[in-house]
Design a protein around this motif. Structure first.
Motif, PDB file in Angstrom:
ATOM      1  N   PHE A 207       0.811  -1.218   0.000  1.00 53.26           N
ATOM      2  CA  PHE A 207       0.000   0.000   0.000  1.00 53.26           C
ATOM      3  C   PHE A 207       0.846   1.270   0.000  1.00 53.26           C
ATOM      4  O   PHE A 207       0.331   2.360  -0.249  1.00 53.26           O
ATOM      5  CB  PHE A 207      -0.958   0.005   1.198  1.00 53.26           C
ATOM      6  N   GLN A 208       2.153   1.170   0.241  1.00 49.16           N
ATOM      7  CA  GLN A 208       3.022   2.339   0.249  1.00 49.16           C
ATOM      8  C   GLN A 208       3.951   2.394  -0.967  1.00 49.16           C
ATOM      9  O   GLN A 208       4.889   3.177  -1.002  1.00 49.16           O
ATOM     10  CB  GLN A 208       3.854   2.380   1.534  1.00 49.16           C
ATOM     11  N   ASN A 209       3.687   1.563  -1.971  1.00 49.61           N
ATOM     12  CA  ASN A 209       4.436   1.573  -3.226  1.00 49.61           C
ATOM     13  C   ASN A 209       5.925   1.310  -3.017  1.00 49.61           C
ATOM     14  O   ASN A 209       6.776   1.939  -3.645  1.00 49.61           O
ATOM     15  CB  ASN A 209       4.227   2.905  -3.969  1.00 49.61           C
ATOM     16  N   LEU A 210       6.258   0.368  -2.167  1.00 48.26           N
ATOM     17  CA  LEU A 210       7.652  -0.026  -1.988  1.00 48.26           C
ATOM     18  C   LEU A 210       8.179  -0.807  -3.185  1.00 48.26           C
ATOM     19  O   LEU A 210       9.387  -0.926  -3.370  1.00 48.26           O
ATOM     20  CB  LEU A 210       7.789  -0.864  -0.711  1.00 48.26           C
ATOM     21  N   CYS A 211       7.268  -1.354  -4.008  1.00 50.51           N
ATOM     22  CA  CYS A 211       7.672  -2.113  -5.191  1.00 50.51           C
ATOM     23  C   CYS A 211       7.917  -1.216  -6.399  1.00 50.51           C
ATOM     24  O   CYS A 211       8.314  -1.707  -7.458  1.00 50.51           O
ATOM     25  CB  CYS A 211       6.586  -3.125  -5.573  1.00 50.51           C
ATOM     26  N   ASP A 212       7.617   0.073  -6.264  1.00 46.70           N
ATOM     27  CA  ASP A 212       7.739   1.018  -7.385  1.00 46.70           C
ATOM     28  C   ASP A 212       6.825   0.646  -8.542  1.00 46.70           C
ATOM     29  O   ASP A 212       7.158   0.847  -9.713  1.00 46.70           O
ATOM     30  CB  ASP A 212       9.192   1.107  -7.888  1.00 46.70           C
ATOM     31  N   SER A 213       5.659   0.096  -8.234  1.00 51.23           N
ATOM     32  CA  SER A 213       4.701  -0.262  -9.281  1.00 51.23           C
ATOM     33  C   SER A 213       3.315   0.275  -8.980  1.00 51.23           C
ATOM     34  O   SER A 213       2.327  -0.217  -9.510  1.00 51.23           O
ATOM     35  CB  SER A 213       4.650  -1.790  -9.436  1.00 51.23           C
ATOM     36  N   GLY A 214       3.245   1.292  -8.109  1.00 49.38           N
ATOM     37  CA  GLY A 214       1.950   1.821  -7.704  1.00 49.38           C
ATOM     38  C   GLY A 214       1.440   1.114  -6.469  1.00 49.38           C
ATOM     39  O   GLY A 214       1.868   0.008  -6.133  1.00 49.38           O
ATOM     40  N   SER A 215       0.533   1.755  -5.769  1.00 48.19           N
ATOM     41  CA  SER A 215       0.007   1.158  -4.544  1.00 48.19           C
ATOM     42  C   SER A 215      -0.947   0.012  -4.856  1.00 48.19           C
ATOM     43  O   SER A 215      -1.587  -0.024  -5.898  1.00 48.19           O
ATOM     44  CB  SER A 215      -0.714   2.221  -3.703  1.00 48.19           C
ATOM     45  N   TYR A 216      -1.012  -0.941  -3.940  1.00 45.64           N
ATOM     46  CA  TYR A 216      -1.872  -2.126  -4.025  1.00 45.64           C
ATOM     47  C   TYR A 216      -1.696  -2.889  -5.346  1.00 45.64           C
ATOM     48  O   TYR A 216      -2.674  -3.185  -6.045  1.00 45.64           O
ATOM     49  CB  TYR A 216      -3.335  -1.740  -3.815  1.00 45.64           C
ATOM     50  N   PRO A 217      -0.485  -3.260  -5.720  1.00 44.69           N
ATOM     51  CA  PRO A 217      -0.286  -3.975  -6.996  1.00 44.69           C
ATOM     52  C   PRO A 217      -0.958  -5.347  -7.025  1.00 44.69           C
ATOM     53  O   PRO A 217      -1.409  -5.788  -8.095  1.00 44.69           O
ATOM     54  CB  PRO A 217       1.236  -4.099  -7.090  1.00 44.69           C
ATOM     55  N   MET A 218      -1.006  -6.034  -5.886  1.00 45.84           N
ATOM     56  CA  MET A 218      -1.629  -7.363  -5.872  1.00 45.84           C
ATOM     57  C   MET A 218      -3.140  -7.250  -6.089  1.00 45.84           C
ATOM     58  O   MET A 218      -3.726  -8.001  -6.875  1.00 45.84           O
ATOM     59  CB  MET A 218      -1.333  -8.054  -4.539  1.00 45.84           C
ATOM     60  N   MET A 219      -3.759  -6.316  -5.414  1.00 45.74           N
ATOM     61  CA  MET A 219      -5.202  -6.118  -5.587  1.00 45.74           C
ATOM     62  C   MET A 219      -5.518  -5.694  -7.023  1.00 45.74           C
ATOM     63  O   MET A 219      -6.489  -6.166  -7.626  1.00 45.74           O
ATOM     64  CB  MET A 219      -5.689  -5.052  -4.608  1.00 45.74           C
ATOM     65  N   ARG A 220      -4.698  -4.817  -7.574  1.00 43.06           N
ATOM     66  CA  ARG A 220      -4.941  -4.370  -8.940  1.00 43.06           C
ATOM     67  C   ARG A 220      -4.769  -5.519  -9.936  1.00 43.06           C
ATOM     68  O   ARG A 220      -5.517  -5.617 -10.916  1.00 43.06           O
ATOM     69  CB  ARG A 220      -3.999  -3.215  -9.294  1.00 43.06           C
ATOM     70  N   THR A 221      -3.803  -6.395  -9.676  1.00 42.82           N
ATOM     71  CA  THR A 221      -3.596  -7.543 -10.560  1.00 42.82           C
ATOM     72  C   THR A 221      -4.817  -8.453 -10.565  1.00 42.82           C
ATOM     73  O   THR A 221      -5.244  -8.953 -11.621  1.00 42.82           O
ATOM     74  CB  THR A 221      -2.353  -8.331 -10.113  1.00 42.82           C
ATOM     75  N   ILE A 222      -5.390  -8.677  -9.385  1.00 41.83           N
ATOM     76  CA  ILE A 222      -6.596  -9.506  -9.301  1.00 41.83           C
ATOM     77  C   ILE A 222      -7.755  -8.850 -10.049  1.00 41.83           C
ATOM     78  O   ILE A 222      -8.475  -9.497 -10.824  1.00 41.83           O
ATOM     79  CB  ILE A 222      -6.959  -9.760  -7.827  1.00 41.83           C
ATOM     80  N   HIS A 223      -7.929  -7.559  -9.824  1.00 40.25           N
ATOM     81  CA  HIS A 223      -9.023  -6.851 -10.494  1.00 40.25           C
ATOM     82  C   HIS A 223      -8.865  -6.908 -12.011  1.00 40.25           C
ATOM     83  O   HIS A 223      -9.819  -7.227 -12.738  1.00 40.25           O
ATOM     84  CB  HIS A 223      -9.058  -5.394 -10.030  1.00 40.25           C
ATOM     85  N   GLU A 224      -7.669  -6.615 -12.487  1.00 39.94           N
ATOM     86  CA  GLU A 224      -7.436  -6.623 -13.929  1.00 39.94           C
ATOM     87  C   GLU A 224      -7.588  -8.028 -14.513  1.00 39.94           C
ATOM     88  O   GLU A 224      -8.091  -8.201 -15.627  1.00 39.94           O
ATOM     89  CB  GLU A 224      -6.045  -6.075 -14.227  1.00 39.94           C
ATOM     90  N   GLY A 225      -7.190  -9.027 -13.749  1.00 42.31           N
ATOM     91  CA  GLY A 225      -7.250 -10.396 -14.248  1.00 42.31           C
ATOM     92  C   GLY A 225      -8.649 -10.958 -14.345  1.00 42.31           C
ATOM     93  O   GLY A 225      -8.909 -11.841 -15.179  1.00 42.31           O
ATOM     94  N   LEU A 226      -9.567 -10.460 -13.511  1.00 43.44           N
ATOM     95  CA  LEU A 226     -10.933 -10.992 -13.517  1.00 43.44           C
ATOM     96  C   LEU A 226     -11.948  -9.997 -14.057  1.00 43.44           C
ATOM     97  O   LEU A 226     -13.148 -10.295 -14.088  1.00 43.44           O
ATOM     98  CB  LEU A 226     -11.337 -11.432 -12.108  1.00 43.44           C
ATOM     99  N   ASN A 227     -11.486  -8.830 -14.466  1.00 46.47           N
ATOM    100  CA  ASN A 227     -12.400  -7.830 -15.004  1.00 46.47           C
ATOM    101  C   ASN A 227     -13.095  -8.371 -16.255  1.00 46.47           C
ATOM    102  O   ASN A 227     -12.456  -8.917 -17.147  1.00 46.47           O
ATOM    103  CB  ASN A 227     -11.614  -6.558 -15.350  1.00 46.47           C
ATOM    104  N   ASN A 228     -14.420  -8.256 -16.268  1.00 52.04           N
ATOM    105  CA  ASN A 228     -15.251  -8.705 -17.399  1.00 52.04           C
ATOM    106  C   ASN A 228     -15.286 -10.224 -17.560  1.00 52.04           C
ATOM    107  O   ASN A 228     -15.717 -10.721 -18.603  1.00 52.04           O
ATOM    108  CB  ASN A 228     -14.780  -8.072 -18.718  1.00 52.04           C
TER     109      ASN A 228
END
Length: 350
Positions: free
Chosen positions: A320-341
């Motif tokens: 949640f603090q963007n320590l990965c340098d890929s934006g905050s909440y990358p795991m949650m975003r990956t799930i959302h993008e992967g199951l969207n539609n």
């Protein structure tokens, strides 16, 4: 529409003293604020969950043994959901039929009775309440405590806890949520003890795929290696990993801690090309975990298999603090993008 279920620990950050968790949550308006999220997100379903690893299952085993006790419980659940505005109940009993957790052989037949009675009561309310269970994917535990076909007829979803599949008890370093087995590495019951194995086990016992939700962890299990130069999968270990840099917990590293270690302290990331999950090490410290690459693969797996969706443990472990340098909440975003539609296919109940 696919399921995305967020499972989380309650009261982790609070000292509620002599008050019960229920009193504490009501006074702090926890339920009210949680259910109130539906005002902002009208399609949100807020489900109350009971049980968990920290709660011994003996009380549930005792409760389901007689029709009178089950009915008392069912009535109390209906009243509680109606009072607080929840949209259903999740039963996270760990585990029916397991004597080491207070279970009894009779649980195998009695647990479906409870769920069927809850289903009947929920349907009679006419509020669209959902009924779900969290369940193990370990064959011995499933066969002992879960009458799968009857359970799956009663519930809307089965949340498979497809994590913690490996641990300190194995005596070697390994990732705890691999998607598939690994040739030459896994043997015996370990060949089935993976995400795909758990899904196929429940399906073979009578649960349709479109009621199965796979679990993914946002934390890694860490170990101290016996030898710095032996750091591959199944490397010998002599204990849990050292406390992480942020939460300071032995044997566990949250995803955001792993990001910090990889980006700031020279840890080396490796990839399990058969299990399709990452692991990392530095000196005698080793961790197996999930990241955005492995989650993308699991979301594709859900689509290909026609599963109901995914649940995770837990959102506060994400970056949640963007320590990965890929934006905050990358795991949650990956799930959302992967199951969207994604639309869950309709299947015939077995």
């Amino acid at each position: 529409m696919a399921y995305f279920i967020q499972r989380n620990m309650q009261y982790t950050w609070f000292d509620y003293g002599t008050k019960s968790p229920l009193q504490f949550d009501l006074e702090r308006r926890g339920y009210e604020r949680f259910v109130g999220l539906k005002k902002k997100f009208p399609d949100l379903k807020t489900i109350l969950s009971i049980g968990g690893w920290g709660e011994n299952g003996g009380k549930y085993s005792q409760m389901i043994r007689t029709a009178d006790r089950r009915q008392i419980f069912v009535r109390s659940v209906v009243a509680f959901l109606a009072t607080h505005g929840f949209d259903g109940l999740d039963v996270d009993w760990e585990y029916p039929g397991d004597p080491g957790r207070g279970g009894a052989p009779e649980d195998y037949d009695n647990f479906p009775l409870l769920l069927q009675e809850l289903r009947t009561a929920f349907d009679a309310e006419g509020r669209g309440w959902e009924l779900t269970i969290a369940a193990t994917s370990t064959r011995a535990k499933v066969l002992k405590g879960y009458k799968v076909s009857e359970l799956c007829r009663a519930v809307d979803a089965v949340y498979l806890m497809t994590y913690n599949l490996r641990g300190l008890w194995n005596g070697y370093a390994d990732v705890h949520s691999m998607l598939f087995s690994r040739r030459g590495l896994d043997s015996g019951n370990k060949l089935e003890l993976n995400v795909n194995g758990g899904v196929l086990l429940w399906e073979s016992l009578g649960c349709p795929r479109n009621k199965i939700v796979i679990g993914v962890p946002f934390y890694g299990k860490s170990y101290t290696l016996c030898n710095d130069s032996m750091n591959d999968l199944h490397a010998p270990i002599n204990g849990t990993g050292q406390p992480g840099p942020i939460l300071r917990s032995n044997g566990v590293l949250m995803y955001f801690e792993i990001c910090y270690l990889l980006n700031s302290t020279g840890w080396v990331r490796r990839w399990d090309s058969e299990g399709l999950v990452p692991f990392a090490y530095s000196g005698d410290q080793w961790v197996g975990y999930e990241d955005t690459e492995s989650l993308k693969i699991k979301m594709t797996y859900i689509r290909d298999m026609g599963l109901l969706g995914v649940m995770n443990w837990a959102v506060n472990d994400d970056d949640f603090q963007n320590l990965c340098d890929s934006g905050s909440y990358p795991m949650m975003r990956t799930i959302h993008e992967g199951l969207n539609n994604y639309t869950v296919p309709e299947m015939q109940q077995v």
